[in-house]
Design a protein around this motif. Structure first.
Motif, mmCIF file in Angstrom:
data_model
loop_
_atom_site.group_PDB
_atom_site.id
_atom_site.type_symbol
_atom_site.label_atom_id
_atom_site.label_comp_id
_atom_site.label_asym_id
_atom_site.label_seq_id
_atom_site.Cartn_x
_atom_site.Cartn_y
_atom_site.Cartn_z
ATOM 1 N N ARG A 8 -9.250 -1.743 1.204
ATOM 2 C CA ARG A 8 -8.491 -0.504 1.391
ATOM 3 C C ARG A 8 -8.798 0.486 0.253
ATOM 4 O O ARG A 8 -8.956 1.686 0.496
ATOM 5 N N ALA A 10 -6.681 -5.644 0.141
ATOM 6 C CA ALA A 10 -6.363 -4.520 -0.740
ATOM 7 C C ALA A 10 -7.644 -3.903 -1.297
ATOM 8 O O ALA A 10 -7.776 -2.679 -1.386
ATOM 9 N N ASP A 50 0.864 -1.178 0.000
ATOM 10 C CA ASP A 50 0.000 0.000 0.000
ATOM 11 C C ASP A 50 0.906 1.235 0.000
ATOM 12 O O ASP A 50 1.467 1.602 1.036
#
Lengths: 300, 266
Positions: B179, B176, B10
């Motif tokens: 996010r 992911a 990230d």
């Protein structure tokens, strides 16, 4: 780096340098001279035989030199054999889809064929005593078989290097599928040129020399067309050659190695037998072509 | 085979501390450059500059400033081998040194590699280079030795902000995706995942959350397999050989009687 012409611009250069440039040149000569010698053996007349033998005399030393250059270029030269044998299983290492893997085998097999033909040429020239050696020279089925198979491997050795460059992710190299074709045609042009040069040195006047010379003019013309096709097929990546490399390509390869010899050839139609200048120019152009292709793609 | 493992990075939470670089070097016993003396890049706060044979992790500093430096932003991204499912390096390697492990990661066996460097030219991300100490091509192994011992890779273990996350690919993709949704909800609409699905080289087992175009991070927008040119390149070469062969046959069979006669007259 917000806009790039191709996704290939993010790869790293493999640092293939002068050894590889020389390998591409001598490998091309090895494959090309053998290929031409076979053509002369199969389709030429008996009086052209010395020219074919000349081809075999060039091919074998060039293939040995090629192997040497490739070995020296490795990070670990003593592990050369890992290309052929899987080092931890001892099984043959062969990947049909990896040009370097197939090329390693092709070089080995071609090396054997070029050695046989080299010895055969020595026997025919009465420089070596080897009764069986006569049989590898024409006429005869065995000599034809050796010629055809060896010639095919010769063609492969001459051209696979261009395909190898295309099967990467470097700019220029992998942005056109035509480099293999360019290398094959260029191998023929430089090989004919070297054979003409050496034949002239020996003051040979057999008709095959003139035939080779005329063929070389045709091949150089074809090479010019293929090089232009390479430039067009690069598309936006062509801008990588708007540089000093492009200038060298234009003057060193197109002008010196192609247009000038073609012009000299047409001027000499009247039967002038001094063919040395054209042949030398073609050889110089062929070397610069490989130099530009190897180095320009790694400077991007 | 174990479940495919990998990294999810990230980039929005990377602080550029380079702990991952240090941890990677320590665990893998990679040498320092210039005998340990500082080598400053001179135009960036990043002095590692790129991934190579002795830098298997590299925190990229993308420093975007206006000329008067009144306005600017930093993008930080810890770069590493992508452990592609369809790996270009593995595809071309002529010695079989590059293998796919039971964790679905890509590893170069240093005792088999002979330093031909074909993989360097094949990797679309510029990840691999020769380690001068070994003379062989080297890159991140996703800490294969640690994985075999049930440990997580050194870099993700050292990361203080969880910018680098290690786990099963299935789990990482879920995390992911959540996010990305969270960032979209909070107004960061540019957030997206790079390489998290099969479209890119069959999927990158080390994939990224980015907030700008891939090129800005030095990543190719559309990486491809090297063998895309194999068939076409081979066929064109065959055509070239046929054309040359034909030219040879025509010239040697029908060598121009005029030239021949002229020769005989001499």
């Amino acid at each position: 780096m917000n806009t790039v012409p191709s996704s290939t611009y993010f790869s790293a250069p493999p640092e293939w340098g002068w050894l590889i440039v020389f390998y591409f040149f001598f490998g091309g000569l090895a494959g090309g001279t053998y290929f031409l010698a076979v053509l002369i053996d199969l389709f030429g007349r008996a009086e052209d035989r010395p020219l074919a033998r000349l081809g075999y005399y060039i091919a074998f030393p060039c293939v040995v030199l090629s192997g040497l250059l490739l070995t020296l270029d490795l990070g670990r030269p003593l592990r050369l054999w890992h290309m052929l044998i899987e080092s931890n299983t001892w099984r043959p290492m062969f990947k049909l889809w990896s040009p370097m893997s197939v090329g390693s085998w092709a070089l080995l097999i071609f090396g054997i064929f070029s050695l046989i033909s080299f010895l055969g040429a020595l026997v025919e020239d009465d420089r070596l005593e080897w009764p069986a050696g006569r049989r590898v020279r024409p006429p005869g089925v065995l000599s034809g078989l050796i010629g055809v198979i060896g010639g095919l491997f010769g063609f492969y050795v001459a051209g696979y290097t261009g395909v190898l460059l295309a099967v990467t992710n470097r700019p220029i190299w992998s942005d056109t599928p035509l480099l293999g074709m360019l290398f094959v045609v260029s191998a023929a042009s430089i090989s004919a040129a070297l054979m003409i040069l050496l034949a002239q040195r020996s003051r040979w006047t057999m008709p095959g020399v003139l035939a080779l010379h005329r063929m070389d003019a045709w091949v150089v013309a074809l090479e010019f067309v293929v090089l232009i096709a390479v430039m067009i097929s690069l598309g936006p990546v062509f801008r990588a050659w708007l540089s000093a490399w492009g200038l060298l390509l234009f003057f060193g390869v197109i002008v010196v190695g192609m247009l000038l010899p073609l012009w000299l050839y047409w001027r000499k139609q009247s039967g002038d037998l001094n063919l040395t200048t054209e042949a030398a120019l073609v050889l110089v152009g062929g070397f610069i072509l490989r130099l530009v292709i190897v180095f320009s793609a790694q400077g991007v | 085979m174990a479940e495919p493992m990998g990294f999810y990075t990230d980039t929005t939470v990377c602080i550029g501390c380079k702990a991952c670089e240090v941890a990677c070097k320590e665990w893998n016993q990679l040498p320092s450059t210039n005998g340990g003396l500082n080598t400053l890049s001179g135009d960036s706060y990043d002095n590692t500059r790129r991934l190579d044979g002795i830098h298997w992790r590299h925190v990229k500093f993308i420093e975007q400033f206006t000329d008067d430096r009144k306005d600017g932003r930093w993008l930080l991204m810890s770069d590493v081998c992508k452990h592609c499912v369809n790996a270009p390096c593995l595809e071309v390697c002529p010695t079989g040194a590059i293998i796919r492990t039971e964790f679905d990661t890509v590893v170069i066996q240093s005792d088999t590699c002979n330093g031909c460097r074909d993989c360097i030219a094949a990797c679309p991300f510029g990840v691999i280079e020769v380690n001068p100490a070994s003379g062989t091509a080297q890159k991140c192994t996703l800490c294969y030795d640690r994985l075999q011992g049930g440990m997580e890779p050194a870099c993700s273990k050292a990361c203080p902000t969880q910018s680098i996350q290690f786990g099963t690919i299935r789990d990482l993709r879920n995390r992911a995706q959540k996010r990305v949704e969270q960032l979209h909800q909070t107004g960061e609409k540019r957030a997206y995942l790079y390489g998290a699905d099969e479209k890119m080289l069959g999927g990158l087992n080390s994939f990224y959350l980015l907030v700008d175009k891939p090129e800005v991070y030095g990543l190719p927008p559309d990486p491809k397999m090297p063998t895309r040119n194999l068939k076409s390149g081979s066929w064109f070469s065959v055509f070239g050989a046929l054309a040359v062969g034909l030219m040879g046959i025509i010239n040697f069979r029908n060598r121009g009687a005029g030239e021949h006669d002229q020769e005989e007259r001499r």
